[in-house]
Design a protein around this motif. Structure first.
Motif, PDB file in Angstrom:
ATOM      1  N   ASP A  95      51.113  15.746  45.392  1.00 41.49           N
ATOM      2  CA  ASP A  95      51.119  17.147  44.996  1.00 41.49           C
ATOM      3  C   ASP A  95      49.718  17.740  45.083  1.00 41.49           C
ATOM      4  OD1 ASP A  95      53.819  17.081  44.540  1.00 41.49           O
ATOM      5  OD2 ASP A  95      53.645  16.740  42.390  1.00 41.49           O
ATOM      6  N   THR A  96      48.710  16.946  44.720  1.00 39.13           N
ATOM      7  CA  THR A  96      47.337  17.415  44.794  1.00 39.13           C
ATOM      8  C   THR A  96      46.930  17.646  46.232  1.00 39.13           C
ATOM      9  OG1 THR A  96      46.828  16.107  42.825  1.00 39.13           O
ATOM     10  CG2 THR A  96      44.966  16.940  44.078  1.00 39.13           C
ATOM     11  N   PHE A  98      48.819  18.758  48.612  1.00 42.34           N
ATOM     12  CA  PHE A  98      49.359  20.033  49.049  1.00 42.34           C
ATOM     13  C   PHE A  98      48.663  21.207  48.366  1.00 42.34           C
ATOM     14  CE2 PHE A  98      52.993  17.224  50.186  1.00 42.34           C
ATOM     15  CZ  PHE A  98      52.846  17.378  51.548  1.00 42.34           C
ATOM     16  N   GLU A  99      48.080  20.975  47.190  1.00 43.00           N
ATOM     17  CA  GLU A  99      47.241  22.006  46.585  1.00 43.00           C
ATOM     18  C   GLU A  99      45.991  22.212  47.442  1.00 43.00           C
ATOM     19  OE1 GLU A  99      46.452  20.863  42.596  1.00 43.00           O
ATOM     20  OE2 GLU A  99      48.469  21.320  41.881  1.00 43.00           O
ATOM     21  N   LEU A 100      45.472  21.120  47.976  1.00 43.96           N
ATOM     22  CA  LEU A 100      44.321  21.220  48.865  1.00 43.96           C
ATOM     23  C   LEU A 100      44.682  21.956  50.150  1.00 43.96           C
ATOM     24  CD1 LEU A 100      42.732  17.672  48.526  1.00 43.96           C
ATOM     25  CD2 LEU A 100      41.769  19.814  47.730  1.00 43.96           C
ATOM     26  N   GLU A 102      46.951  24.230  50.375  1.00 50.50           N
ATOM     27  CA  GLU A 102      47.036  25.644  50.001  1.00 50.50           C
ATOM     28  C   GLU A 102      45.641  26.265  49.980  1.00 50.50           C
ATOM     29  OE1 GLU A 102      48.984  25.864  46.246  1.00 50.50           O
ATOM     30  OE2 GLU A 102      50.994  25.569  47.072  1.00 50.50           O
ATOM     31  N   LEU A 103      44.683  25.525  49.456  1.00 45.95           N
ATOM     32  CA  LEU A 103      43.303  26.008  49.426  1.00 45.95           C
ATOM     33  C   LEU A 103      42.778  26.196  50.844  1.00 45.95           C
ATOM     34  CD1 LEU A 103      40.721  26.709  47.907  1.00 45.95           C
ATOM     35  CD2 LEU A 103      40.186  24.273  47.805  1.00 45.95           C
ATOM     36  N   GLU A 227      51.497  22.459  57.800  1.00 44.28           N
ATOM     37  CA  GLU A 227      51.844  21.951  56.471  1.00 44.28           C
ATOM     38  C   GLU A 227      53.285  21.462  56.432  1.00 44.28           C
ATOM     39  OE1 GLU A 227      52.051  23.429  51.802  1.00 44.28           O
ATOM     40  OE2 GLU A 227      51.155  24.717  53.342  1.00 44.28           O
TER      41      GLU A 227
END
Length: 242
Positions: A95-96, A98-100, A102-103, A227
């Motif tokens: 999950d982290t 995919f947060e990256l 998104e960033l 992604e």
């Protein structure tokens, strides 16, 4: 109430989870040696095969390094503080990651827009050079992943914002280090390199034309598609693990 089915974890997954928790808590640090398979198996009261599979999976995603004749070690994460923090974040879970990603969208979409406004002929020449090399490698049956990355760096440099460049460097280095295996699988998906090349070409054309909004749109489309492919390949990678 929305309850989700409970899935029983395999033994090697439990071992992976314990090692990841020890790393995040600082009980294991980069460079530390981990117990040999036999010793860890005895300590956890599990079979050596489960430990071997756990080590294999952790090595595949870049968390540990197995050195023949020396042992198993927590991998060094890098020398830059920003990279270290992000590397540690990645190993805490997908999950982290995919947060990256998104960033990365936030950073690179804006970078493409700024590049369309600020690029020089030298910037365009650098982008074109990596774009041509990407096509050349793909036509020869290679992945074209290195010029792909360099192309993105060139766009960020053309935005003429040092903080954007530093942020992009941190994100790209982390993804490259921690997800090397999965990225390789992504680029090996039939037809994907050609699709990605066409998307890069469109981004270049919009930046070259000076169209700020279209450059942003082209970059967003490219990163969004990448992604989706990565998510699919990550699921495939997880399913392949014993």
């Amino acid at each position: 109430m929305d309850f989700k089915p409970i899935k029983a974890k395999k033994i090697y997954e439990e071992i992976i989870e314990q090692i990841k928790v020890m790393i995040t808590r600082g009980e294991l640090n980069p460079g530390d040696k981990i117990l040999p398979e036999r010793e860890l198996a005895e300590k956890l009261q599990v079979g050596r095969a489960a430990v071997r599979e756990a080590y294999r999976a952790l090595e595949a995603i870049g968390i540990i390094e197995i050195r023949p004749g020396e042992g198993t070690f927590v991998r060094e994460m890098g020398s830059k503080p920003m990279t270290d923090i992000m590397s540690l974040a990645v190993i805490t879970g997908k999950d982290t990651l995919f947060e990256l990603l998104e960033l990365r969208k936030i950073v690179e979409v804006e970078a493409a827009g700024l590049a369309a406004l600020r690029r020089t002929e030298d910037h365009l020449g650098e982008m074109k050079r990596w774009l041509n090399l990407m096509k050349e490698e793909i036509d020869q049956g290679s992945l074209g992943d290195v010029p792909d990355t360099k192309f993105h760096y060139a766009i960020t440099n053309a935005a003429c914002n040092s903080l954007l460049t530093r942020t992009m460097n941190s994100i790209s280095e982390t993804i490259k280090q921690e997800m090397k295996t999965i990225l390789t699988n992504m680029y090996r998906t039939p037809g994907t390199p050609q699709q990605l090349y066409e998307q890069h070409k469109r981004i270049f054309e919009e930046i070259a034309s000076g169209n700020e909004m279209k450059a942003r749109t082209a970059m967003f489309y490219h990163l969004d598609r990448a992604e989706k492919i990565l998510k699919k390949e990550m699921t495939t990678f997880e399913c392949k693990l014993p």
